[in-house]
Write a protein that holds these residues in place. Structure first.
Motif, PDB file in Angstrom:
ATOM      1  N   THR A   1     -11.826  45.381  16.423  1.00 10.01           N
ATOM      2  CA  THR A   1     -11.637  44.028  15.882  1.00 10.01           C
ATOM      3  C   THR A   1     -11.253  43.073  17.014  1.00 10.01           C
ATOM      4  O   THR A   1     -10.645  43.473  18.012  1.00 10.01           O
ATOM      5  N   ILE A   2     -11.621  41.810  16.836  1.00  8.84           N
ATOM      6  CA  ILE A   2     -11.193  40.738  17.736  1.00  8.84           C
ATOM      7  C   ILE A   2     -10.418  39.731  16.904  1.00  8.84           C
ATOM      8  O   ILE A   2     -10.951  39.175  15.935  1.00  8.84           O
ATOM      9  N   ASP A   3      -9.151  39.545  17.231  1.00  6.72           N
ATOM     10  CA  ASP A   3      -8.265  38.652  16.469  1.00  6.72           C
ATOM     11  C   ASP A   3      -8.295  38.979  14.981  1.00  6.72           C
ATOM     12  O   ASP A   3      -8.333  38.092  14.124  1.00  6.72           O
ATOM     13  N   GLY A   4      -8.299  40.278  14.679  1.00  2.00           N
ATOM     14  CA  GLY A   4      -8.222  40.741  13.295  1.00  2.00           C
ATOM     15  C   GLY A   4      -9.539  40.829  12.556  1.00  2.00           C
ATOM     16  O   GLY A   4      -9.562  41.249  11.397  1.00  2.00           O
ATOM     17  N   LYS A   5     -10.651  40.437  13.181  1.00  4.16           N
ATOM     18  CA  LYS A   5     -11.955  40.462  12.511  1.00  4.16           C
ATOM     19  C   LYS A   5     -12.842  41.533  13.139  1.00  4.16           C
ATOM     20  O   LYS A   5     -12.932  41.630  14.370  1.00  4.16           O
ATOM     21  N   VAL A   6     -13.490  42.330  12.284  1.00  7.32           N
ATOM     22  CA  VAL A   6     -14.384  43.379  12.772  1.00  7.32           C
ATOM     23  C   VAL A   6     -15.571  42.755  13.487  1.00  7.32           C
ATOM     24  O   VAL A   6     -16.166  41.782  13.013  1.00  7.32           O
ATOM     25  N   VAL A   7     -15.911  43.312  14.628  1.00  3.79           N
ATOM     26  CA  VAL A   7     -17.058  42.842  15.410  1.00  3.79           C
ATOM     27  C   VAL A   7     -17.996  44.012  15.643  1.00  3.79           C
ATOM     28  O   VAL A   7     -17.569  45.079  16.081  1.00  3.79           O
ATOM     29  N   ILE A   8     -19.277  43.837  15.335  1.00  8.72           N
ATOM     30  CA  ILE A   8     -20.245  44.916  15.502  1.00  8.72           C
ATOM     31  C   ILE A   8     -21.312  44.590  16.544  1.00  8.72           C
ATOM     32  O   ILE A   8     -22.206  45.400  16.791  1.00  8.72           O
ATOM     33  N   LEU A   9     -21.211  43.399  17.156  1.00  7.89           N
ATOM     34  CA  LEU A   9     -22.187  43.019  18.181  1.00  7.89           C
ATOM     35  C   LEU A   9     -21.602  43.309  19.562  1.00  7.89           C
ATOM     36  O   LEU A   9     -20.625  42.672  19.982  1.00  7.89           O
ATOM     37  N   PRO A  10     -22.163  44.267  20.291  1.00  9.21           N
ATOM     38  CA  PRO A  10     -21.614  44.641  21.597  1.00  9.21           C
ATOM     39  C   PRO A  10     -21.679  43.527  22.638  1.00  9.21           C
ATOM     40  O   PRO A  10     -20.914  43.541  23.603  1.00  9.21           O
ATOM     41  N   ASP A  11     -22.588  42.534  22.447  1.00 10.06           N
ATOM     42  CA  ASP A  11     -22.736  41.449  23.422  1.00 10.06           C
ATOM     43  C   ASP A  11     -21.821  40.259  23.130  1.00 10.06           C
ATOM     44  O   ASP A  11     -21.949  39.213  23.764  1.00 10.06           O
TER      45      ASP A  11
END
Length: 394
Positions: A87-97
């Motif tokens: 997660t970034i700032d509490g939000k799930v991120v699935i894009l590696p770029d």
């Protein structure tokens, strides 16, 4: 040799302590056991990072692969991102770029996994308000590391302390922690502190012993009585012709597959280390020798390295061969293979945590870090590390 004079004094004190141990120490030495069975899966792990200005502009995959490349190969980190484990700032991120900005909070959630089998019962050899000394079984790791994050001595100590505070209304909450390490395959005495003061003083004992090794090499004052003395038993391959030997081989590190911080080996450019070995029993028929080892310093894997350095490696040691070097030292052919959680597969080469050897921390003589009382603690010997006379008497 002054070190031998010191050992002679220690052995004399060992004998005297059997007769003169304080009542407090005698009363506190009550053998009990504690330990809870391990759950099938651990709780997983959570790793927190704050993006520094120097890392701003990196992509998510670049950040993790650069900073934690020893944790997983590139494809493993891609898998973790796509599994929604970051997660970034509490939000799930699935894009590696995804591009990172300075100050962003990154959290990587490592999924729960089944850790390798390990024993869980610990025998209490000594306990008071400041210390708890346990007999660690072979196969149990002391502190979290690698695949063993929950199945450790530290976890059992924490569970035990929590149980005591919840079941006894008058029990003061403590946070016992080991103050030194034993290899996973090494059994025997492990000192643990219940208070910050006890921990700091015991840590100072160990640090003082190791720092004084350099004085030995410069023939400085070496008759000062140390505050702690550790004596081990070991079974080595080969029949030793000398009755006593002092090993002063320095210990350093080399790059080694599967060991992120490097493998400890005998190295001329390493740090000073000193071990005193005494033969207890020779067995020509089975080509082995039972020895007692007292270590002046506390370098990682010191006894295994020193005994192998002089040509008598521990029987069953999968890692160290004669000369204090690893048996297998060739590049791994694992490529980019990784486990289900994205991490590297277990190395094909032997690693320091592999068991199979017989090494036991048998006795510790120390000055109590709080009361300043002198006392001795002994961990029962495995049958294979007993002399013939000791086996007959048991």
């Amino acid at each position: 040799m002054c070190f031998r004079k010191f050992l002679s004094a220690i052995y004399s004190l060992l004998r005297e302590s059997e007769l003169g141990m304080s009542k407090k120490a005698e009363l506190a030495t009550v053998t009990t056991y504690f330990g809870l069975p391990w759950p099938q899966l651990n709780d997983g792990l959570t790793y927190h990072d704050i993006v520094q200005p120097t890392d701003a502009g990196l992509t998510l995959i670049e950040f993790y692969f650069r900073k934690y490349k020893n944790s997983a190969p590139l494809q493993g980190w891609l898998q973790r991102i796509q599994n929604k484990q970051i997660t970034i700032d509490g939000k799930v991120v699935i894009l590696p770029d995804t591009e990172l900005r300075a100050g962003a909070e990154l959290v990587y959630h490592r999924l729960p996994w089944r850790e390798p089998d390990a024993p869980y019962l610990l025998e209490v050899l000594f306990e008071d308000d400041y210390l708890i000394v346990v007999n660690k079984p072979s196969g149990l790791q002391v502190l979290p590391g690698g695949l063993y994050q929950q199945r450790t001595v530290l976890t059992q100590l924490q569970w035990h302390a929590h149980k005591l505070t919840t079941t006894s209304s008058g029990c003061q909450k403590t946070h016992p922690v080991p103050v030194h390490r034993l290899g996973r395959g090494t059994s025997g005495i492990l000192l643990c502190a219940k208070t910050k003061l006890g921990k700091s003083r015991l840590a100072a004992y160990f640090a003082e012993g190791t720092s004084n090794v350099e004085d030995k090499y410069t023939n400085s004052e070496c008759n000062t009585m140390r505050k702690i003395c550790k004596i081990y038993r070991a079974l080595v391959s080969g029949v030793m012709d000398m009755d006593e030997v002092v090993i002063k081989q320095p210990i350093g590190t080399i790059k080694y597959p599967g060991v992120a911080k490097g493998l400890y080996v005998a190295s001329p450019s390493g740090k000073p280390a000193l071990s005193s070995v005494r033969v207890l029993e020779r067995d020509s028929e089975n080509n082995c020798t039972l020895v007692q080892v007292e270590i002046q310093s506390g370098r990682p894997h010191q006894i295994r390295i020193h005994l192998s350095f002089i040509g008598f490696p521990l029987i069953g040691d999968p890692l160290y061969a004669s000369g204090g070097q690893p048996k297998c030292f060739h590049p791994e052919l694992t490529g980019e293979s990784f486990e289900k959680d994205g991490g590297y597969q277990r190395p094909e080469n032997p690693v320091p945590g592999d068991c199979g050897y017989n090494l036991h921390a048998h006795q510790v003589v120390l000055i109590h870090p709080i009361t300043n009382e002198f006392f001795k603690i002994t961990a029962p010997l495995p049958a294979i590390l007993q002399t013939r006379e000791e086996r007959k008497a048991s």
